[in-house]
Design an enzyme around this catalytic site. Structure first.
Site, PDB file in Angstrom:
ATOM      1  CG  LEU A 144      -2.145   0.851   1.272  1.00  0.00           C
ATOM      2  CD1 LEU A 144      -3.091   0.423   0.165  1.00  0.00           C
ATOM      3  CD2 LEU A 144      -2.829   0.729   2.633  1.00  0.00           C
ATOM      4  CG  ASP A 145       0.825   4.213  -3.230  1.00  0.00           C
ATOM      5  OD1 ASP A 145       1.580   3.318  -3.628  1.00  0.00           O
ATOM      6  OD2 ASP A 145       0.114   4.904  -3.993  1.00  0.00           O
ATOM      7  NE  ARG A 146       6.525   8.140   2.217  1.00  0.00           N
ATOM      8  CZ  ARG A 146       6.359   9.365   2.742  1.00  0.00           C
ATOM      9  NH1 ARG A 146       6.203   9.517   4.045  1.00  0.00           N
ATOM     10  NH2 ARG A 146       6.368  10.426   1.965  1.00  0.00           N
ATOM     11  CG  LEU A 147       2.149   9.862   0.548  1.00  0.00           C
ATOM     12  CD1 LEU A 147       2.019  10.974  -0.488  1.00  0.00           C
ATOM     13  CD2 LEU A 147       2.701  10.406   1.860  1.00  0.00           C
ATOM     14  CB  THR A 148      -2.655   4.916   0.617  1.00  0.00           C
ATOM     15  OG1 THR A 148      -2.487   5.632  -0.607  1.00  0.00           O
ATOM     16  CG2 THR A 148      -4.088   4.404   0.699  1.00  0.00           C
TER      17      THR A 148
END
Length: 316
Positions: A144-148
């Site tokens: 999962l994306d770091r910002l998500t």
């Protein structure tokens, strides 16, 4: 075709939940010695590599230090620990939603990378979980994306990891996301967005190009309110990098807090955890490939811009 022999087990333990680096010397690789090969292969520079050899930090399969003048042998494996970068701790809890003898499902906060990469190594969900749960064999089934924020699935047993990774590869996991973005009353929803997305190495933002679609997202408006914001339900049919963010931007309703879409902004200083991207992996649903159990997991997190836009915008 001759099969490549499997790598032997690592002779080095993990450090801070991070695996040692493993290097296999390929046939025809550069250098007459192991040292020369590593100098040419690593971006660390000869001084750093020489220091590693001098300190006995480069080891072979038997756990013994490899001398700097050891001859280059194709197929040989060596291990060493990378120098961990200085990282600002991500000050948000990593909540375990489910744990059994096969899998661990966690509710990841914004700003925490899933697995070690680049400047994010010890401050990742994988490394933190290995330390906190005491399970060094833990591995990620997907990213999962770091910002998500939201749900991520990890596997307990290395021999079962491939079965769970195949679920995601073959799109047999139903994933739902939630996002907060501007509300456009002229935008007809629900709709399925199809496009071709490419992400070039070294380029921060992905982009849509002409050609056969490789990205599919179902976009629905869950609700909207008078201040001009909408809460959206996103169901990806594919898993291209930044797919949901690209598709929402293409519809003219970019997700709040996105530093890449519609425009790439300047880098956020380390330790700045204000105004997180308003994107949440809300649910995961799948049939367990090992036990046959039907799983459905739901994130307990919320999106701050929806619950209190003023606080989110102020960075509180």
């Amino acid at each position: 075709m001759r099969r490549r022999r499997p790598a032997p087990p690592s002779p080095l333990p993990q450090r801070d939940g991070v695996d040692p680096v493993r290097v296999r010397l390929p046939a025809g690789g550069p250098g007459a010695t192991v040292r020369e090969h590593l100098v040419g292969r690593l971006a660390a520079g000869p001084g750093v590599v020489d220091g590693m050899f001098a300190a006995g930090l480069v080891v072979g399969a038997d756990g013994r230090a490899v001398p700097a003048d050891a001859p280059y042998v194709p197929g040989m494996f060596v291990w060493f620990h990378r120098e961990l970068p200085e990282e600002v701790p991500v000050p948000f809890p990593l909540e375990v939603v489910h744990r059994d003898e096969h899998i661990v499902v966690v509710d990841k906060p914004h700003f925490l990378a899933t697995t070690p990469r680049g400047g994010h190594v010890a401050q990742t969900a994988l490394a933190r979980l290995r330390r906190e749960l005491g399970v060094p064999e833990l591995g990620a089934a997907h990213r999962l994306d770091r910002l998500t924020a939201g749900l991520v699935l990890f596997t307990v047993r290395p021999e079962e990891r491939g079965a769970y990774q195949t679920l995601f590869r073959d799109r047999r996991v139903r994933k739902e996301y939630e996002a907060v973005a501007p509300h456009d009353p002229g935008l007809e929803l629900p709709r399925t967005v199809r496009s071709r997305i490419v992400k070039e190495r070294g380029v921060l933002a992905a982009r849509e190009v002409a050609g056969e679609p490789n990205a599919l997202t179902r976009v629905e408006l869950a609700e909207h309110r008078a201040d001009g914001l909408g809460r959206y339900r996103l169901v990806p049919g594919t898993g291209q990098t930044h797919q949901l963010r690209v598709h929402m931007n293409a519809l003219g309703v970019p997700i709040l807090g996105d530093p890449l879409y519609p425009e790439v902004t300047g880098p956020v200083p380390a330790g700045d955890f204000r105004r997180p991207l308003q994107l949440l992996a809300r649910s995961l649903e799948f049939t367990d490939p090992v036990t046959g159990v039907e799983h459905r997991f739901t994130s307990r997190r919320g999106l701050a811009a929806w619950s209190s836009y003023e606080d989110w915008a102020a960075g509180q």
